[in-house]
Design a protein around this motif. Structure first.
Motif, PDB file in Angstrom:
ATOM      1  N   PHE A   1       0.821  -1.212   0.000  1.00  0.00           N
ATOM      2  CA  PHE A   1       0.000   0.000   0.000  1.00  0.00           C
ATOM      3  C   PHE A   1       0.858   1.267   0.000  1.00  0.00           C
ATOM      4  CE2 PHE A   1      -1.897   3.286   2.821  1.00  0.00           C
ATOM      5  CZ  PHE A   1      -2.882   3.737   1.954  1.00  0.00           C
ATOM      6  N   LEU A   2       1.900   1.271   0.803  1.00  0.00           N
ATOM      7  CA  LEU A   2       2.773   2.441   0.853  1.00  0.00           C
ATOM      8  C   LEU A   2       3.580   2.595  -0.431  1.00  0.00           C
ATOM      9  CD1 LEU A   2       3.997   2.237   4.572  1.00  0.00           C
ATOM     10  CD2 LEU A   2       2.440   3.913   3.572  1.00  0.00           C
TER      11      LEU A   2
ATOM     12  N   ASP B   1      -9.109   9.467  -2.456  1.00  0.00           N
ATOM     13  CA  ASP B   1      -7.810   9.447  -3.128  1.00  0.00           C
ATOM     14  C   ASP B   1      -6.996   8.207  -2.759  1.00  0.00           C
ATOM     15  OD1 ASP B   1      -8.440  11.844  -4.287  1.00  0.00           O
ATOM     16  OD2 ASP B   1      -7.337  13.067  -2.837  1.00  0.00           O
ATOM     17  N   LEU B   2      -7.115   7.799  -1.518  1.00  0.00           N
ATOM     18  CA  LEU B   2      -6.321   6.660  -1.050  1.00  0.00           C
ATOM     19  C   LEU B   2      -6.955   5.308  -1.362  1.00  0.00           C
ATOM     20  CD1 LEU B   2      -5.108   7.965   2.426  1.00  0.00           C
ATOM     21  CD2 LEU B   2      -3.704   7.552   0.411  1.00  0.00           C
ATOM     22  N   MET B   3      -8.214   5.300  -1.796  1.00  0.00           N
ATOM     23  CA  MET B   3      -8.886   4.031  -2.040  1.00  0.00           C
ATOM     24  C   MET B   3      -8.282   3.278  -3.221  1.00  0.00           C
ATOM     25  SD  MET B   3     -10.883   3.263   0.257  1.00  0.00           S
ATOM     26  CE  MET B   3     -11.513   1.792  -0.561  1.00  0.00           C
ATOM     27  N   VAL B   4      -7.764   4.002  -4.236  1.00  0.00           N
ATOM     28  CA  VAL B   4      -7.170   3.322  -5.395  1.00  0.00           C
ATOM     29  C   VAL B   4      -5.934   2.517  -4.990  1.00  0.00           C
ATOM     30  CG1 VAL B   4      -6.098   3.653  -7.646  1.00  0.00           C
ATOM     31  CG2 VAL B   4      -8.123   4.982  -7.020  1.00  0.00           C
TER      32      VAL B   4
ATOM     33  N   ALA C   1      -3.361  -2.614  -3.472  1.00  0.00           N
ATOM     34  CA  ALA C   1      -2.593  -3.398  -2.498  1.00  0.00           C
ATOM     35  C   ALA C   1      -3.354  -4.642  -2.082  1.00  0.00           C
ATOM     36  CB  ALA C   1      -2.269  -2.532  -1.281  1.00  0.00           C
ATOM     37  N   ALA C   2      -4.660  -4.520  -1.958  1.00  0.00           N
ATOM     38  CA  ALA C   2      -5.472  -5.682  -1.580  1.00  0.00           C
ATOM     39  C   ALA C   2      -5.445  -6.741  -2.673  1.00  0.00           C
ATOM     40  CB  ALA C   2      -6.904  -5.231  -1.301  1.00  0.00           C
ATOM     41  N   ILE C   3      -5.542  -6.323  -3.932  1.00  0.00           N
ATOM     42  CA  ILE C   3      -5.535  -7.278  -5.041  1.00  0.00           C
ATOM     43  C   ILE C   3      -4.207  -8.037  -5.100  1.00  0.00           C
ATOM     44  CG2 ILE C   3      -5.561  -7.462  -7.561  1.00  0.00           C
ATOM     45  CD1 ILE C   3      -7.519  -5.097  -7.568  1.00  0.00           C
TER      46      ILE C   3
ATOM     47  N   ALA D   1      -6.339 -10.624  -2.042  1.00  0.00           N
ATOM     48  CA  ALA D   1      -7.311 -11.270  -2.936  1.00  0.00           C
ATOM     49  C   ALA D   1      -8.572 -11.594  -2.154  1.00  0.00           C
ATOM     50  CB  ALA D   1      -6.682 -12.499  -3.577  1.00  0.00           C
ATOM     51  N   ASP D   2      -9.003 -12.839  -2.188  1.00  0.00           N
ATOM     52  CA  ASP D   2     -10.245 -13.229  -1.495  1.00  0.00           C
ATOM     53  C   ASP D   2      -9.966 -14.007  -0.221  1.00  0.00           C
ATOM     54  OD1 ASP D   2     -11.717 -12.077  -3.521  1.00  0.00           O
ATOM     55  OD2 ASP D   2     -11.725 -13.927  -4.715  1.00  0.00           O
TER      56      ASP D   2
END
Length: 685
Positions: free
Chosen positions: A421-422, A441-444, A449-451, A455-456
């Motif tokens: 993420f950073l 702005d930070l959600m992208v 980072a989550a993907i 993932a799931d």
């Protein structure tokens, strides 16, 4: 004369015994029907009676005062027991409701009605005594006044205090818990007959309170139409106002939760101190408040929980299944169902509700109020509610999973995610934040980072949203500073390896390369000192504080089966994070913040310059960093912190920082408190 006296004793005056109020009406004065009771006796002997001796007049006037007290008590009881306002309210539309009806409805009190029922009981005993005197006088051939006095003598110590009681009630508009408090104080008197009467009124008042307690603690319903119970619901307009928000939401600046059940739990109900009797202590009242709220949750679980519960059971095979909780794995047999009532019956079995109702019924039937019995019953109900709420929160709702998700995402335990993420938000983080769109702005980079990392795999990630709270901000800045220092070192090493390769291929002057390395050595030392401090601070917070306290939290919860204990343990965990991370010490948190800013400034200057920072910039950053780091060490090893709860972990942190006494030596040098070194004697030539 005796018959007129007997009638006056039950409130009916005539020609010989008159009521001053009737005389005022005869003179044309209008007295409202709901006028407050008189504070002085208005029953008098007619002034034109001349056949009575002074002693007889005094005895009769003393006796007829009982009739005045009886009439006023009966008037109070009749007015307090009047339920005609209910019919009037049903028959008259709201738009046509008169001000007098509104006022009458406003003054209605269930507690006063209960007290009035007790007064009616006492007055019935008084009427029976008057009737008995009448029968005795009729059977006696020579009726005498002493017979009346002797038959009613005990009521001279009962009716006047009761009259004073209702005068105070009406004058000060005493209702609800205030009325119980007044009766409790008046129970302590030295007259057994009067004490028995007050205790009977006290018992009647408690019948209303027990009825409200039963509704609240058995069914989770607040039954208080007239605002007399010491548990009160906040209106929606009060909940929305800033002044009524709990400290938790106000301090964090969080908007009110959208879930109605969540709003009910946090701010829907509160203890109304004005109606809390003094003999019910605050911890007992808080237990009553908690019990009712817990029963509401158990009987009416939120739609979100019902949906989650149904989905979780549809995903599992029918029959035996296991849920992960704090104590390991819990086995439960259950048919999958999304029906709210069925879930509520499971969360609070009817047998448990009957047990609570039976305890309250025993209190209700007791002729006297026993404080210890009352408190024991409340504690038992609280324990039952807390146990079932624990089962709901820990087992059915998977509290362990939620807490671990909070630890992963807000305490940065999921390091790979925040590393990514950073990296994704590195350039964005360097820009000034825009208050209106900062979260968007930070959600992208957050989703990217989550993907890449999650993932799931994590079912709780979908519920995570960025909220920059104090601990999270602190940890994120620390992680970001540590990453920037690592990147600066990687950049320097990359440049050095490039120079070495060019020199090896005779593409670069060897002396120029050596000069570059010579110029960079002070910069590398500064970077290493920064990285050393930040690295140890990060290790201390993540391992010695967060992980250590997390293990303590789990150990406590493993031994607990009480929801209120869970809340206490969680609060202790949060307090320990704040305390041992030094966020509650302004001087330390400010120094740490300035140190991280200096580190970031150093890294950015290094990145923006093609070669190395200027000597002036490097000297300035080095000087400021040395001052701040040495001040930090001096404060952390002070005697004030050495005796606090931070001490065990703080000592480990200081040992890592000062393993070779470098920090101690430099701190003394900066603060000009260097101890004088012993001088060696000169060797004689």
């Amino acid at each position: 004369m005796l018959h007129e006296l007997l009638l006056a004793l039950v409130g009916y005056t005539g020609d010989l015994i008159v009521d001053e109020r009737e005389r005022q009406r005869s003179l044309g004065e209008q007295l409202p029907s709901d006028a407050p009771i008189y504070e002085e006796c208005t029953f008098k002997l007619a002034p034109d009676i001349s056949f009575l001796e002074p002693s007889e007049r005094d005895a009769i006037e003393r006796l007829i005062s009982l009739g005045f007290y009886y009439k006023e008590l009966d008037r109070f009881a009749t007015k307090s027991r009047d339920l005609s306002w209910i019919c009037s309210t049903n028959e008259i539309s709201i738009s046509q409701t008169s001000d007098s009806l509104k006022e009458k409805t406003k003054q209605t009190s269930m507690y006063r009605r209960a007290i009035a029922n007790g007064i009616v009981e006492i007055l019935s005993v008084y009427r029976s005594a008057v009737l008995h005197i009448e029968q005795k006088l009729l059977s006696d051939p020579i009726p005498i006044l002493a017979t009346v006095t002797q038959g009613l003598n005990k009521f001279f110590i009962i009716l006047p205090p009761l009259y004073e009681l209702i005068v105070e009630i009406e004058r000060d508009d005493i209702r609800g818990g205030q009325l119980l408090n007044l009766l409790h104080k008046r129970c302590h008197c030295g007259v057994p007959e009067l004490q028995a009467c007050i205790q009977r009124l006290f018992w009647h008042g408690h019948q209303v309170m027990y009825q409200q307690l039963s509704s609240w603690m058995v069914y989770g319903i607040l039954q208080d139409q007239h605002g007399e119970f010491f548990i009160r619901r906040l209106e929606d307009r009060d909940v929305e106002s800033e002044s009524s928000c709990p400290d938790t939401f106000r301090k964090l600046g969080t908007k009110l939760p959208d879930d109605a059940s969540l709003r009910d739990w946090h701010m829907g109900f509160h203890i109304f101190l004005d109606m809390l009797p003094e003999y019910i202590q605050m911890p007992v009242a808080e237990s009553i408040l908690f019990s009712g709220k817990a029963i509401r949750v158990l009987r009416n679980p939120s739609p979100a929980f019902r949906f989650q519960d149904a989905v979780s059971h549809q995903q599992l095979p029918k029959g035996s299944h296991r849920l992960q909780g704090f104590t390991g794995r819990f086995a439960f047999q259950r048919e999958a169902s999304g029906d709210a009532k069925l879930i509520g019956d499971e969360l609070l079995p009817q047998s448990e509700a009957d047990k609570i109702d039976l305890m309250l019924q025993e209190l209700k039937e007791s002729s006297e109020f026993h404080k210890r019995s009352f408190e024991n019953a409340v504690d038992s109900v609280r324990a039952i509610a807390a146990s079932h709420l624990w089962q709901l929160v820990v087992v059915r709702a998977d509290l362990n999973g939620h807490l671990k998700a909070l630890k992963d995402y807000f305490l940065l335990a999921k390091g790979d995610f925040f590393q990514c993420f950073l990296e994704e938000s590195r350039q964005l983080m360097r820009l000034p934040p825009r208050q209106s769109t900062a979260e968007a702005d930070l959600m992208v980079p957050f989703q990217l980072a989550a993907i890449k990392t999650i993932a799931d795999e994590d079912k709780y990630f979908s519920r995570v949203s960025l909220r920059y709270r104090r601990v999270f901000q602190y940890l994120l800045r620390l992680k970001r500073t540590q990453m920037e220092l690592e990147k600066s070192w990687a950049s320097v090493m990359h440049q050095d390896h490039t120079d070495f390769a060019k020199r090896r291929n005779n593409q670069m002057n060897c002396s120029a390369s050596q000069q570059r390395r010579q110029r960079c050595r002070p910069m590398w030392r500064v970077r290493e000192h920064m990285a050393f401090l930040i690295r140890n601070l990060q290790f201390y917070i993540q391992v010695d504080v967060i992980e250590s306290q997390w293990n303590v939290l789990q150990a406590h919860i493993n031994d607990s089966r009480d929801f209120t204990e869970l809340v206490g343990f969680h609060q202790e965990y949060l307090s320990a994070l704040i305390s041992q991370s030094f966020l509650d010490i302004g001087s330390v948190s400010r120094i740490l913040d300035s140190i991280m800013k200096l580190c970031l400034q150093f890294c950015w200057n290094l990145e923006n310059c093609e070669s190395s920072p200027t000597a002036f910039e490097l000297d300035h950053i080095t000087e400021e960093f040395n001052k701040k780091s040495n001040s930090l060490y001096t404060i952390l090893r002070s005697s004030r912190l050495a005796g606090s709860q931070r001490a065990p972990f703080l000592r480990r942190f200081l040992l890592r920082l000062n393993f070779n006494s470098f920090f101690e030596t430099t701190a003394r040098g900066v603060l000009n408190v260097v101890r004088s070194r012993p001088t060696l004697p000169l060797m004689q030539q």
